[in-house]
Enzyme design. Sequence first.
Site, PDB file in Angstrom:
ATOM      1  N   GLY A 108       2.901   3.357  14.119  1.00 20.58           N
ATOM      2  CA  GLY A 108       3.726   2.461  14.300  1.00 20.58           C
ATOM      3  C   GLY A 108       3.192   1.556  15.365  1.00 20.58           C
ATOM      4  O   GLY A 108       3.129   0.282  15.502  1.00 20.58           O
TER       5      GLY A 108
ATOM      6  N   CYS B  46      13.048  10.531   7.108  1.00 22.41           N
ATOM      7  CA  CYS B  46      13.171  10.094   8.596  1.00 22.41           C
ATOM      8  C   CYS B  46      14.605  10.045   9.226  1.00 22.41           C
ATOM      9  O   CYS B  46      14.634  10.565  10.347  1.00 22.41           O
ATOM     10  CB  CYS B  46      12.753   8.715   8.782  1.00 22.41           C
TER      11      CYS B  46
ATOM     12  N   LYS C 132       0.999  -1.125  -0.007  1.00 24.00           N
ATOM     13  CA  LYS C 132       0.067   0.000   0.090  1.00 24.00           C
ATOM     14  C   LYS C 132       0.952   1.197   0.019  1.00 24.00           C
ATOM     15  O   LYS C 132       1.430   1.659   0.900  1.00 24.00           O
ATOM     16  CB  LYS C 132      -1.185   0.036   1.284  1.00 24.00           C
TER      17      LYS C 132
ATOM     18  N   GLU D 127       9.674   1.177  10.653  1.00 23.14           N
ATOM     19  CA  GLU D 127      10.644   2.283  10.407  1.00 23.14           C
ATOM     20  C   GLU D 127       9.937   3.338  10.801  1.00 23.14           C
ATOM     21  O   GLU D 127       9.075   3.964   9.968  1.00 23.14           O
ATOM     22  CB  GLU D 127      11.151   2.294   8.859  1.00 23.14           C
TER      23      GLU D 127
ATOM     24  N   GLY E 263       6.758   4.916   8.500  1.00 22.31           N
ATOM     25  CA  GLY E 263       5.670   6.368   8.818  1.00 22.31           C
ATOM     26  C   GLY E 263       5.827   6.516  10.275  1.00 22.31           C
ATOM     27  O   GLY E 263       6.904   6.460  10.774  1.00 22.31           O
ATOM     28  N   SER E 264       4.956   7.396  10.810  1.00 24.85           N
ATOM     29  CA  SER E 264       4.875   7.968  12.207  1.00 24.85           C
ATOM     30  C   SER E 264       5.059   7.060  13.162  1.00 24.85           C
ATOM     31  O   SER E 264       4.494   5.718  13.065  1.00 24.85           O
ATOM     32  CB  SER E 264       3.762   8.933  12.349  1.00 24.85           C
ATOM     33  N   THR E 265       5.721   7.387  14.098  1.00 22.73           N
ATOM     34  CA  THR E 265       5.933   6.479  15.565  1.00 22.73           C
ATOM     35  C   THR E 265       4.455   6.245  16.238  1.00 22.73           C
ATOM     36  O   THR E 265       4.117   4.988  16.599  1.00 22.73           O
ATOM     37  CB  THR E 265       6.655   6.967  16.480  1.00 22.73           C
ATOM     38  N   GLU E 266       3.572   7.010  16.005  1.00 22.61           N
ATOM     39  CA  GLU E 266       2.255   6.868  16.267  1.00 22.61           C
ATOM     40  C   GLU E 266       1.261   5.808  15.979  1.00 22.61           C
ATOM     41  O   GLU E 266       1.027   4.859  16.579  1.00 22.61           O
ATOM     42  CB  GLU E 266       1.603   8.191  16.330  1.00 22.61           C
TER      43      GLU E 266
HETATM   44  P1  NAI Z   1       1.509   8.063   8.820  1.00 22.24           P
HETATM   45  O1  NAI Z   1       2.101   7.224   9.777  1.00 22.24           O
HETATM   46  O2  NAI Z   1      -0.236   8.496   9.281  1.00 22.24           O
HETATM   47  O3  NAI Z   1       1.170   7.373   7.203  1.00 22.24           O
HETATM   48  C1  NAI Z   1       2.266   6.314   6.881  1.00 22.24           C
HETATM   49  C2  NAI Z   1       1.626   5.177   6.118  1.00 22.24           C
HETATM   50  O4  NAI Z   1       0.712   4.684   7.127  1.00 22.24           O
HETATM   51  C3  NAI Z   1       0.438   5.532   4.920  1.00 22.24           C
HETATM   52  O5  NAI Z   1       0.652   4.941   4.127  1.00 22.24           O
HETATM   53  C4  NAI Z   1      -0.794   5.703   5.820  1.00 22.24           C
HETATM   54  O6  NAI Z   1      -1.775   5.478   4.812  1.00 22.24           O
HETATM   55  C5  NAI Z   1      -0.771   4.379   6.716  1.00 22.24           C
HETATM   56  N1  NAI Z   1      -1.428   4.567   7.791  1.00 22.24           N
HETATM   57  C6  NAI Z   1      -1.752   5.541   8.523  1.00 22.24           C
HETATM   58  N2  NAI Z   1      -2.868   5.377   9.739  1.00 22.24           N
HETATM   59  C7  NAI Z   1      -2.717   3.935   9.611  1.00 22.24           C
HETATM   60  C8  NAI Z   1      -3.181   2.763  10.322  1.00 22.24           C
HETATM   61  N3  NAI Z   1      -4.143   3.315  11.434  1.00 22.24           N
HETATM   62  N4  NAI Z   1      -3.003   1.704  10.241  1.00 22.24           N
HETATM   63  C9  NAI Z   1      -2.355   1.099   9.089  1.00 22.24           C
HETATM   64  N5  NAI Z   1      -1.696   2.187   8.279  1.00 22.24           N
HETATM   65  C10 NAI Z   1      -1.866   3.547   8.455  1.00 22.24           C
HETATM   66  O7  NAI Z   1       2.283   9.409   8.670  1.00 22.24           O
HETATM   67  P2  NAI Z   1       1.715  10.872   7.793  1.00 22.24           P
HETATM   68  O8  NAI Z   1       0.230  11.154   8.514  1.00 22.24           O
HETATM   69  O9  NAI Z   1       1.995  10.632   6.342  1.00 22.24           O
HETATM   70  O10 NAI Z   1       2.627  11.863   8.553  1.00 22.24           O
HETATM   71  C11 NAI Z   1       2.718  12.279   9.811  1.00 22.24           C
HETATM   72  C12 NAI Z   1       3.936  12.498  10.525  1.00 22.24           C
HETATM   73  O11 NAI Z   1       4.778  11.109  10.576  1.00 22.24           O
HETATM   74  C13 NAI Z   1       5.257  13.125   9.623  1.00 22.24           C
HETATM   75  O12 NAI Z   1       4.771  14.464  10.134  1.00 22.24           O
HETATM   76  C14 NAI Z   1       6.517  12.776  10.108  1.00 22.24           C
HETATM   77  O13 NAI Z   1       6.572  13.268  11.442  1.00 22.24           O
HETATM   78  C15 NAI Z   1       6.111  11.210  10.509  1.00 22.24           C
HETATM   79  N6  NAI Z   1       6.460  10.238   9.315  1.00 22.24           N
HETATM   80  C16 NAI Z   1       7.561   9.704   9.301  1.00 22.24           C
HETATM   81  C17 NAI Z   1       8.032   9.057   8.129  1.00 22.24           C
HETATM   82  C18 NAI Z   1       9.465   8.304   8.201  1.00 22.24           C
HETATM   83  O14 NAI Z   1       9.838   7.906   7.196  1.00 22.24           O
HETATM   84  N7  NAI Z   1       9.956   7.854   9.442  1.00 22.24           N
HETATM   85  C19 NAI Z   1       7.621   8.945   6.962  1.00 22.24           C
HETATM   86  C20 NAI Z   1       6.283   9.794   7.389  1.00 22.24           C
HETATM   87  C21 NAI Z   1       5.797  10.397   8.096  1.00 22.24           C
END
Ligand code: NAI
Length: 498
Positions: free
Chosen positions: A254, A305, A196, A271, A249-252
């Site tokens: 994760g 990240c 996804k 990650e 994605g985000s730690t939250e």
């Molecule tokens: P996010 O963690 O919400 O989204 C990342 C992925 O997870 C997307 O594909 C999203 O559709 C999916 N996702 C969201 N909620 C989910 C759930 N409940 N269950 C399963 N999958 C889910 O991150 P977002 O909203 O794009 O960015 C928010 C913050 O997260 C950023 O400001 C940044 O601080 C951090 N982030 C960190 C990244 C990294 O590479 N470590 C990458 C993207 C965001």
Amino acid sequence: MSAASETATSTKAHRAALDWIRSGGKRLLIGGEWIEALSKKTFTTINPATEEVLTEISEADTADIDLAVHAARQAFESDSWSGISPHARAKYLVRIADAIERHAEELAVLESFDMGAPIAYSITRVHSAAELFRYYAGWVTKIHGTTNPTDNSRFIYTLREPMGVCALINAWNVPLVMAASKLGPALACGNTAILKPAEQAPLSTIRLGELIHSLELPPGVVNIVPGFGPTAGAAMALHGDVDKIAFTGSTEVGKRILQASSGNMKKVTLELGGKSPNIIFPDADLDRAVESSVIGFCRNSGQVCSAGTRLFVHESLHDKVTRRICNLASQYQVGSPLAQDTQMGPLISRKQMERVLSYVDAGKSEGARLMMGGSRVGDIGYFVQPTVFSNVENAMQIAQEEIFGPVLSIIPFKDEDDAVLKGNETSYGLAAAVWTSDASRAHRVARALKSGRVWINTYAETDPVMSIGGYKQSGYGREMGAESIEAYTQTKSVLMRL
Ligand code: NAI
Ligand code: MG
């Protein structure tokens, strides 16, 4: 290549990318077919530089995820992938790498349109994605178990087997590299996959799905399911027939995935975020340190990240380095992602821009000194200036929370112990860097920093052989490198009485 032919090539790539976007009908790849979502629902993705809608995409939800998991399960159990010769599997991975390279410019343009990275950077990322597939192609024929020492009455050996059905959930900041660093090892090890992409930038992943589809991998081995996190993503994390989940994605989120995965004990790699320390000692090569440190917080508009967002500078150099960083960052070309000389494009969305600007306000109200930037650029597109705070204290919100924008906190330190102590004062532990000409100090500090990656006298360089992953709340397990082979296989011990 002359400037004229460079323009000609990229014009052709622009046209190919635009034609593809405008051809519409972006669907889900499930069981070897491109199909609409069962609900017939679609969503749009925008160009963050212009705020214009690019195209509509079928939106996967729980029922579609169910179909995709079923297709991946069938493909896995049929042995059409894990049961074929490793040489044949390796060949497919090499072909995927070749296809990415053949379409490199088009894919780079797509990624720049969809998530706003400067084209020059997108091109390097596309080649990195191809390199990752090629690296994992090399592993396919070298994944083996062991023959274990025992007495003469027994034979004990291990088999290294795939996990099964892998759910792969990605963020939007480097879509193709993330796709490659999950699909590469997953496929190399004989797993089947449901991928996804993030809802904000799914296009390059869908195009990758088309390229993979055209190579005629057995149906159901690679499934692509664009959709939203709380629906499609959550369904993947919860699904009882998914064996492994890999998330960026985000730690939250994760943490939520970890909870959801406990239902059927999925194997998990995560990650997550970072707040990486970048430490400059007085004996460093300052020209290189300053240049790399600016790249470290500005590259991809800071949406990385492992961005180097906490710059620790020896107190004797604090003012001088701050001046030099600001001088260089103020020359950064912020503008259209498709212009060849652009160094920084927009942030991914209005939400991210507002979030970044709210951190700038937090920094000001906490008493850090805003040395440059801090504002939106223009009123169309989500552009934010490179932003530098000096005299930051490590406890401030801007020094502790992941901003995911081009915002640097410069923090003075007294000596090596102080630098290490402060560098480690964070709930994250993804990456770190140390700048010094004292080799002993470099290795001492590299050892003392609690982080999954450490750079010495450079920042943000990467290679498929080098794993990435988090200490502390930056994640679970590792991606890239040989560690990924561990993460996508499981060991079976066999004992036979002779
Ligand atoms: P996010 O963690 O919400 O989204 C990342 C992925 O997870 C997307 O594909 C999203 O559709 C999916 N996702 C969201 N909620 C989910 C759930 N409940 N269950 C399963 N999958 C889910 O991150 P977002 O909203 O794009 O960015 C928010 C913050 O997260 C950023 O400001 C940044 O601080 C951090 N982030 C960190 C990244 C990294 O590479 N470590 C990458 C993207 C965001
Ligand atoms: Mg987009």
